[in-house]
Design an enzyme around this catalytic site. Structure first.
Site, PDB file in Angstrom:
ATOM      1  N   GLU A 133      30.316  -1.711  61.702  1.00 47.08           N
ATOM      2  CA  GLU A 133      29.847  -0.889  60.577  1.00 47.08           C
ATOM      3  C   GLU A 133      30.150  -1.536  59.227  1.00 47.08           C
ATOM      4  O   GLU A 133      29.494  -1.250  58.233  1.00 47.08           O
ATOM      5  CB  GLU A 133      30.448   0.527  60.657  1.00 47.08           C
ATOM      6  CG  GLU A 133      31.937   0.653  60.346  1.00 47.08           C
ATOM      7  CD  GLU A 133      32.850   0.397  61.544  1.00 47.08           C
ATOM      8  OE1 GLU A 133      32.423  -0.285  62.494  1.00 47.08           O
ATOM      9  OE2 GLU A 133      34.012   0.860  61.510  1.00 47.08           O
ATOM     10  N   CYS A 138      36.178  -0.200  68.429  1.00 51.19           N
ATOM     11  CA  CYS A 138      37.604  -0.511  68.351  1.00 51.19           C
ATOM     12  C   CYS A 138      38.403   0.440  69.250  1.00 51.19           C
ATOM     13  O   CYS A 138      38.369   0.295  70.458  1.00 51.19           O
ATOM     14  CB  CYS A 138      38.064  -0.477  66.894  1.00 51.19           C
ATOM     15  SG  CYS A 138      39.523  -1.484  66.623  1.00 51.19           S
ATOM     16  N   HIS A 186      34.650  -4.079  64.091  1.00 51.12           N
ATOM     17  CA  HIS A 186      34.028  -3.004  63.311  1.00 51.12           C
ATOM     18  C   HIS A 186      32.670  -3.440  62.758  1.00 51.12           C
ATOM     19  O   HIS A 186      32.584  -3.897  61.615  1.00 51.12           O
ATOM     20  CB  HIS A 186      34.953  -2.589  62.168  1.00 51.12           C
ATOM     21  CG  HIS A 186      36.156  -1.859  62.622  1.00 51.12           C
ATOM     22  ND1 HIS A 186      36.154  -0.504  62.864  1.00 51.12           N
ATOM     23  CD2 HIS A 186      37.404  -2.286  62.907  1.00 51.12           C
ATOM     24  CE1 HIS A 186      37.346  -0.126  63.268  1.00 51.12           C
ATOM     25  NE2 HIS A 186      38.131  -1.186  63.307  1.00 51.12           N
ATOM     26  N   VAL A 214      21.589  13.099  43.234  1.00 52.31           N
ATOM     27  CA  VAL A 214      20.375  12.682  43.964  1.00 52.31           C
ATOM     28  C   VAL A 214      20.592  12.909  45.459  1.00 52.31           C
ATOM     29  O   VAL A 214      21.732  13.035  45.920  1.00 52.31           O
ATOM     30  CB  VAL A 214      20.007  11.196  43.698  1.00 52.31           C
ATOM     31  CG1 VAL A 214      19.408  11.008  42.325  1.00 52.31           C
ATOM     32  CG2 VAL A 214      21.219  10.284  43.884  1.00 52.31           C
TER      33      VAL A 214
HETATM   34  N1  GLN Z   1      44.806   1.677  67.259  1.00 49.22           N
HETATM   35  C1  GLN Z   1      44.035   0.633  67.842  1.00 49.22           C
HETATM   36  C2  GLN Z   1      44.658  -0.736  67.620  1.00 49.22           C
HETATM   37  O1  GLN Z   1      45.444  -0.915  66.718  1.00 49.22           O
HETATM   38  C3  GLN Z   1      42.604   0.648  67.337  1.00 49.22           C
HETATM   39  C4  GLN Z   1      42.480   0.341  65.897  1.00 49.22           C
HETATM   40  C5  GLN Z   1      41.122   0.665  65.347  1.00 49.22           C
HETATM   41  O2  GLN Z   1      40.388   1.445  65.928  1.00 49.22           O
HETATM   42  N2  GLN Z   1      40.793   0.116  64.186  1.00 49.22           N
HETATM   43  O3  GLN Z   1      44.363  -1.648  68.341  1.00 49.22           O
END
Ligand code: GLN
Length: 542
Positions: free
Chosen positions: A516, A380, A514, A240
């Protein structure tokens, strides 16, 4: 009592077992049932946290801080139920528990064996904590025939007898390949796969058959006959256009009806699929289009950014806009001018990442976005690089860097070895284990009243999921704020920068967490909705 649906895969991997499981879960939920989805992974890693994203794809982080398989992201997005630590297990974790018990002497001198000790531990895991659910769907990772998956298959076979009659069914996902020279879809691989399953004592109740074109009636009859599955239980699963169409497509093919029939449940009334139709309609009939550049370093394997891709699409749904993704390897900007790559995009996103490779390229991308007023979303690592960029370009700290890349005179981003989770102090040693030792899972953050980000959330208290070892160093806060970068979000104790923004830029936001991971098609994350909205505005200018 919960009923169990075991989902296995055959013929080849990557058939979309995770989405198939999530879609079936969504269909049962749309019929009013309470559904839980879980994943059993046969590999020896204790969790996927230490696995390379280019090999294993994204590591999905739960609220309670587990690093899990990316399929749990599909489960969350399709059912809206937040997954937890107990929804994913690996052979490594099962063995870790058994070996710890053995060392303690808990087996009282007995020989510890795959059957019954490993299979019992798997069964215990599968049956635990399901009181509040009508259906528990357990997806077994890998493909039937894999040596490492055998204890899992054996455990679910045994469960078929341990549970009351009608307490469990088996759904097997396979592939019918199309052979152009013969002009036919072939049943033989599925026959072999089912034979393999039956040899280990599992007779599938339902076959979910992936194919790139409709399966002729005759071939279905053949599959039914040779695989010993009712003809109505041979369900075709055609490709799909969007994954959010899968529940609707499976419903049309009768999957949910057949599953209920296998349990002896009356399939009336029909499922409520209205919201799925709405989402699919928004994806199919956008009113405009934007292009977002993703400047990352795992761009060769899109699974590494699974939740991110989905969250951007959710932002598109909220704005009735098609979101086109332009994948750019960050290292390119270490050799070449970013302008020809980024001039025409409507937004730039630097996602999470680890290690020095590509970091300067990401810093170039952040600079381009800042100088050219292109909407910038740093997630991040993407926030950390944006702060380093601002420190160098705006605050004149030329040697600004992260201790992730080695010792530095100006640790704008530094390793955290102590922080608070609620009232508890979490500690890490700099040279400690890599597995499971990051700042993981849900943490609160306080957003400054009147900041752009507080306005986007419509709130000043938020909870978001984290996965990182390093933090922006608040010792530089004053200098950076004086240079124009606002630390709009901080941890509740005021020690850890959680979000940054440039107030006189159309949309420049970095977040240490994060977002997302929490976006869902029916509830797009406000940051993604707002970012895509900013990209739409930008697209009207360029
Ligand atoms: N490497 C970075 C840290 O450990 C960012 C980690 C990430 O983007 N999830 O802080």
């Amino acid at each position: 009592m919960a009923r169990y649906i075991f989902i296995t895969g055959g013929v080849v991997s990557s058939l979309g077992k995770g989405i198939a499981s999530a879609a079936l879960g969504a269909l049962l939920q749309a019929r009013g049932y309470r559904v839980r989805l879980r994943k059993l992974d046969p590999y020896l890693n204790v969790d996927p946290g230490t696995m390379s994203p280019t090999q294993h794809g994204e590591v999905f982080v739960t609220d309670d801080g587990a690093e899990t398989d990316l399929d749990l992201g599909h489960y969350e997005r399709f059912t809206g139920r937040s997954a937890n630590k107990q929804d994913n297990i690996t052979t490594g974790r099962i063995y870790q528990g058994i070996i710890a018990k053995e060392r303690r002497g808990d087996y009282l001198g007995g020989t510890v064996q795959v059957i019954p000790h490993v299979t019992d531990a798997i069964k215990e895991f599968v049956l635990d904590g399901n009181e509040d659910y009508d259906f528990v769907l357990c997806e077994i990772g890998g493909t039937v025939g894999d040596i490492e998956a055998l204890p899992f298959f054996e455990a679910i076979r045994q469960l078929g007898n341990d549970l009351p009659r009608g307490g469990a069914i088996y759904v097997h996902l396979t592939l019918m390949p199309y052979i152009p020279t013969a002009g036919e879809l072939k049943t033989k691989p599925t026959q072999h796969s089912v034979r393999e399953l039956r040899a280990i004592g599992i007779a599938p109740d339902i076959l979910l058959v992936r194919a790139d074109r409709p399966i002729p009636k005759e071939e279905r009859r053949k599959l039914s006959l040779f695989c010993n599955v009712r003809e109505t239980a041979v369900i075709q699963a055609l490709d799909v256009a969007t994954i959010y169409d899968v529940p609707i497509a499976y419903h049309h093919e009768g999957l949910d009806t057949e599953v209920l029939a296998a349990f002896g449940i009356d399939p009336a009334p029909k499922p409520q699929l209205h919201r799925w139709h709405q989402v699919v309609d928004a994806i199919r009939n956008p009113e405009g289009e934007v292009t977002i550049a993703i400047v990352g370093k795992y761009t060769g394997l899109k699974d590494a950014y699974k939740s991110l891709i989905e969250a951007l699409q959710h932002g598109g749904i909220a704005n009735r806009t098609r979101v086109r993704l332009d994948w750019i390897e960050a290292e390119v900007f270490e050799q070449e001018d970013p302008a020809p790559y980024l001039e025409r995009v409507n937004g730039i996103l630097v996602p999470g990442g680890f290690g020095e490779r590509g970091s300067e390229g990401k810093i170039h991308a952040a600079r381009f976005a800042r100088e050219r007023q292109v909407p910038y979303f740093g997630i991040c690592f993407g926030m950390q690089m944006a702060v380093i960029e601002a420190a160098r370009s705006l605050a004149g700290i030329d040697k600004a860097s992260s201790t992730e890349f080695g010792a530095t005179e100006e640790p704008i981003v530094g390793l955290m070895t102590e922080w608070l989770k609620g009232n508890e102090l979490e500690k890490r040693a700099a040279e400690g284990d890599l597995g499971g030792t990051m700042r993981l899972g849900s943490y609160k953050a306080s957003l400054k009243d009147g900041s752009r980000i507080a306005e986007i959330y419509g709130d000043t208290e938020i909870v978001e999921r984290h996965r990182h070892r390093y933090e922006v160093n608040r010792a530089y806060r004053e200098r950076l704020e004086a240079a124009g970068m606002s630390f709009a979000g901080m941890s509740p104790d005021g020690l850890l920068p959680e979000t940054v923004e440039l107030p006189d830029h159309p949309w420049f936001i970095g977040v240490q967490y994060h977002p997302e991971l929490k976006s869902r098609p029916f509830e797009p994350h406000p940051l993604f909705t707002s970012f895509i909205e900013a990209a739409v505005k930008r697209s009207r200018l360029v």
